[in-house]
Write a protein that holds these residues in place. Structure first.
Motif, mmCIF file in Angstrom:
data_model
loop_
_atom_site.group_PDB
_atom_site.id
_atom_site.type_symbol
_atom_site.label_atom_id
_atom_site.label_comp_id
_atom_site.label_asym_id
_atom_site.label_seq_id
_atom_site.Cartn_x
_atom_site.Cartn_y
_atom_site.Cartn_z
ATOM 1 N N LYS A 212 2.078 4.761 -5.791
ATOM 2 C CA LYS A 212 3.015 3.787 -5.865
ATOM 3 C C LYS A 212 3.158 2.900 -4.442
ATOM 4 O O LYS A 212 3.446 1.702 -4.502
ATOM 5 C CB LYS A 212 4.487 3.995 -6.262
ATOM 6 C CG LYS A 212 4.513 4.461 -7.743
ATOM 7 C CD LYS A 212 5.657 5.008 -8.411
ATOM 8 C CE LYS A 212 7.094 4.722 -7.853
ATOM 9 N NZ LYS A 212 8.267 5.362 -8.544
ATOM 10 N N LEU A 213 2.886 3.370 -3.306
ATOM 11 C CA LEU A 213 3.068 2.792 -1.976
ATOM 12 C C LEU A 213 1.768 1.968 -1.739
ATOM 13 O O LEU A 213 1.866 0.693 -1.285
ATOM 14 C CB LEU A 213 3.049 3.962 -0.689
ATOM 15 C CG LEU A 213 4.400 4.654 -0.626
ATOM 16 C CD1 LEU A 213 4.236 5.755 0.198
ATOM 17 C CD2 LEU A 213 5.697 4.008 -0.516
ATOM 18 N N ILE A 214 0.613 2.269 -2.454
ATOM 19 C CA ILE A 214 -0.663 1.735 -2.275
ATOM 20 C C ILE A 214 -0.383 0.526 -3.304
ATOM 21 O O ILE A 214 -1.125 -0.569 -3.003
ATOM 22 C CB ILE A 214 -1.809 2.598 -2.508
ATOM 23 C CG1 ILE A 214 -1.791 3.535 -1.276
ATOM 24 C CG2 ILE A 214 -2.992 2.007 -2.608
ATOM 25 C CD1 ILE A 214 -2.940 4.760 -1.473
ATOM 26 N N ASP B 113 -5.551 -0.379 1.579
ATOM 27 C CA ASP B 113 -4.551 0.065 2.229
ATOM 28 C C ASP B 113 -5.027 0.741 3.553
ATOM 29 O O ASP B 113 -4.435 0.511 4.714
ATOM 30 C CB ASP B 113 -3.846 1.408 1.535
ATOM 31 C CG ASP B 113 -2.477 1.827 2.024
ATOM 32 O OD1 ASP B 113 -1.522 1.013 2.390
ATOM 33 O OD2 ASP B 113 -2.614 2.961 2.633
ATOM 34 N N TRP B 114 -6.050 1.460 3.633
ATOM 35 C CA TRP B 114 -6.740 2.175 4.682
ATOM 36 C C TRP B 114 -7.180 0.882 5.665
ATOM 37 O O TRP B 114 -6.780 1.158 7.004
ATOM 38 C CB TRP B 114 -8.086 3.171 4.380
ATOM 39 C CG TRP B 114 -8.380 3.995 5.756
ATOM 40 C CD1 TRP B 114 -7.884 5.243 5.970
ATOM 41 C CD2 TRP B 114 -9.287 3.388 6.587
ATOM 42 N NE1 TRP B 114 -8.521 5.529 7.045
ATOM 43 C CE2 TRP B 114 -9.561 4.555 7.311
ATOM 44 C CE3 TRP B 114 -10.103 2.647 6.623
ATOM 45 C CZ2 TRP B 114 -10.216 4.660 8.543
ATOM 46 C CZ3 TRP B 114 -10.929 2.487 7.652
ATOM 47 C CH2 TRP B 114 -10.884 3.463 8.781
ATOM 48 N N LEU C 46 -4.014 12.065 -3.985
ATOM 49 C CA LEU C 46 -2.684 11.311 -3.753
ATOM 50 C C LEU C 46 -1.754 11.756 -4.963
ATOM 51 O O LEU C 46 -1.851 12.003 -6.224
ATOM 52 C CB LEU C 46 -2.889 9.982 -3.797
ATOM 53 C CG LEU C 46 -3.614 9.477 -2.631
ATOM 54 C CD1 LEU C 46 -3.761 7.902 -2.538
ATOM 55 C CD2 LEU C 46 -3.259 9.739 -1.465
ATOM 56 N N THR C 47 -0.327 11.969 -4.614
ATOM 57 C CA THR C 47 0.819 11.914 -5.566
ATOM 58 C C THR C 47 1.147 10.471 -6.209
ATOM 59 O O THR C 47 0.521 9.897 -5.651
ATOM 60 C CB THR C 47 1.885 12.531 -4.830
ATOM 61 O OG1 THR C 47 2.473 11.556 -3.973
ATOM 62 C CG2 THR C 47 1.670 13.733 -4.357
ATOM 63 N N TYR C 48 1.812 10.770 -7.081
ATOM 64 C CA TYR C 48 2.086 9.380 -7.911
ATOM 65 C C TYR C 48 2.985 8.641 -6.993
ATOM 66 O O TYR C 48 2.944 7.152 -6.932
ATOM 67 C CB TYR C 48 3.036 9.618 -9.259
ATOM 68 C CG TYR C 48 3.103 8.343 -10.030
ATOM 69 C CD1 TYR C 48 1.960 8.033 -10.806
ATOM 70 C CD2 TYR C 48 4.295 7.843 -10.320
ATOM 71 C CE1 TYR C 48 1.989 6.872 -11.627
ATOM 72 C CE2 TYR C 48 4.366 6.732 -11.114
ATOM 73 C CZ TYR C 48 3.363 6.277 -11.856
ATOM 74 O OH TYR C 48 3.532 5.259 -12.733
ATOM 75 N N GLU C 49 3.818 9.108 -6.269
ATOM 76 C CA GLU C 49 4.738 8.527 -5.271
ATOM 77 C C GLU C 49 3.771 7.842 -4.086
ATOM 78 O O GLU C 49 3.990 6.656 -3.859
ATOM 79 C CB GLU C 49 5.579 9.447 -4.666
ATOM 80 C CG GLU C 49 6.895 9.863 -5.811
ATOM 81 C CD GLU C 49 6.500 10.558 -6.818
ATOM 82 O OE1 GLU C 49 5.355 11.576 -6.565
ATOM 83 O OE2 GLU C 49 6.795 10.525 -7.922
ATOM 84 N N GLU C 50 2.865 8.465 -3.658
ATOM 85 C CA GLU C 50 1.956 7.890 -2.666
ATOM 86 C C GLU C 50 1.273 6.750 -3.265
ATOM 87 O O GLU C 50 0.985 5.760 -2.601
ATOM 88 C CB GLU C 50 1.166 8.966 -2.104
ATOM 89 C CG GLU C 50 1.539 10.195 -1.334
ATOM 90 C CD GLU C 50 0.681 11.395 -0.974
ATOM 91 O OE1 GLU C 50 0.866 11.849 0.055
ATOM 92 O OE2 GLU C 50 -0.048 11.606 -1.942
ATOM 93 N N PHE D 247 -6.922 2.007 -2.383
ATOM 94 C CA PHE D 247 -6.712 3.036 -1.602
ATOM 95 C C PHE D 247 -7.554 2.788 -0.294
ATOM 96 O O PHE D 247 -6.827 2.726 1.025
ATOM 97 C CB PHE D 247 -7.320 4.496 -2.066
ATOM 98 C CG PHE D 247 -7.458 5.405 -0.876
ATOM 99 C CD1 PHE D 247 -6.361 6.347 -0.625
ATOM 100 C CD2 PHE D 247 -8.909 5.491 -0.031
ATOM 101 C CE1 PHE D 247 -6.659 7.227 0.475
ATOM 102 C CE2 PHE D 247 -9.072 6.676 0.768
ATOM 103 C CZ PHE D 247 -7.637 7.274 1.292
ATOM 104 N N CYS E 87 -7.788 7.492 -6.383
ATOM 105 C CA CYS E 87 -6.490 8.214 -5.883
ATOM 106 C C CYS E 87 -6.367 9.831 -5.998
ATOM 107 O O CYS E 87 -5.726 10.295 -5.397
ATOM 108 C CB CYS E 87 -5.316 7.442 -6.465
ATOM 109 S SG CYS E 87 -4.963 5.859 -5.668
#
Length: 159
Positions: free
Chosen positions: A138-140, A60-61, A132-136, A57, A127
């Motif tokens: 997956k982006l990270i 990514d930030w 964060l959602t699971y979809e979010e 996380f 996360c």
């Protein structure tokens, strides 16, 4: 000031490709290419912050908000102050701290120790801490499906 070196602290390189924050309570001194994070506010334990800062996380930030330089990212003290540390009570921080302590102990005994499973658990918990959602996630971390399923992630709760 000697207190910046003598007290427990987090040490990190000002520029990195992946976060490599480390905890020091042995009083190491550093050169100018490193920055130190000392505890001013007792609300957050340094090991809790360490867990977050070394997470995917955070990586990514840093990549989104840090200054790109060559193959890495430059995170100065001012940028680090903008990093969003999530509020967590002492009990929740202790969950992170216990895992960090296991990693630090393993790496102290053997610097090449495989702590990936523990690091993955911290990534997972961070996360969830940031809702964060699971979809979010997956982006990270596109490899999250190798660590856990959507169902397990959504049903997991941190206290």
């Amino acid at each position: 000031e000697p207190r910046f070196f003598d007290e427990p602290k987090i040490i990190f390189k000002g520029m990195f490709n992946t976060p490599e924050f480390t905890y020091d309570e042995k009083g190491y001194y550093t050169g100018f290419s490193f920055s130190l994070l000392v505890q001013k506010d007792k609300t957050f334990n340094l090991k809790f912050i360490l867990a977050i800062l070394n997470s995917k996380f955070a990586m990514d930030w840093f990549n989104k908000y840090g200054k790109k330089r060559g193959i890495g990212v430059d995170i100065g003290v001012e940028k680090l102050r903008q990093f969003p540390i999530s509020i967590a009570n002492e009990s929740l921080q202790n969950e992170f701290i216990s895992i960090v302590d296991k990693i630090l102990s393993s790496k102290s005994e053997n610097p090449k120790a495989n702590t990936k499973q523990l690091e993955d658990k911290i990534d997972f918990m961070v996360c969830k801490l940031y809702n964060l959602t699971y979809e979010e996630v997956k982006l990270i971390d596109p490899n999250i499906e190798q660590v856990t399923s959507k169902e397990k992630y959504e049903s997991f709760e941190i206290k």
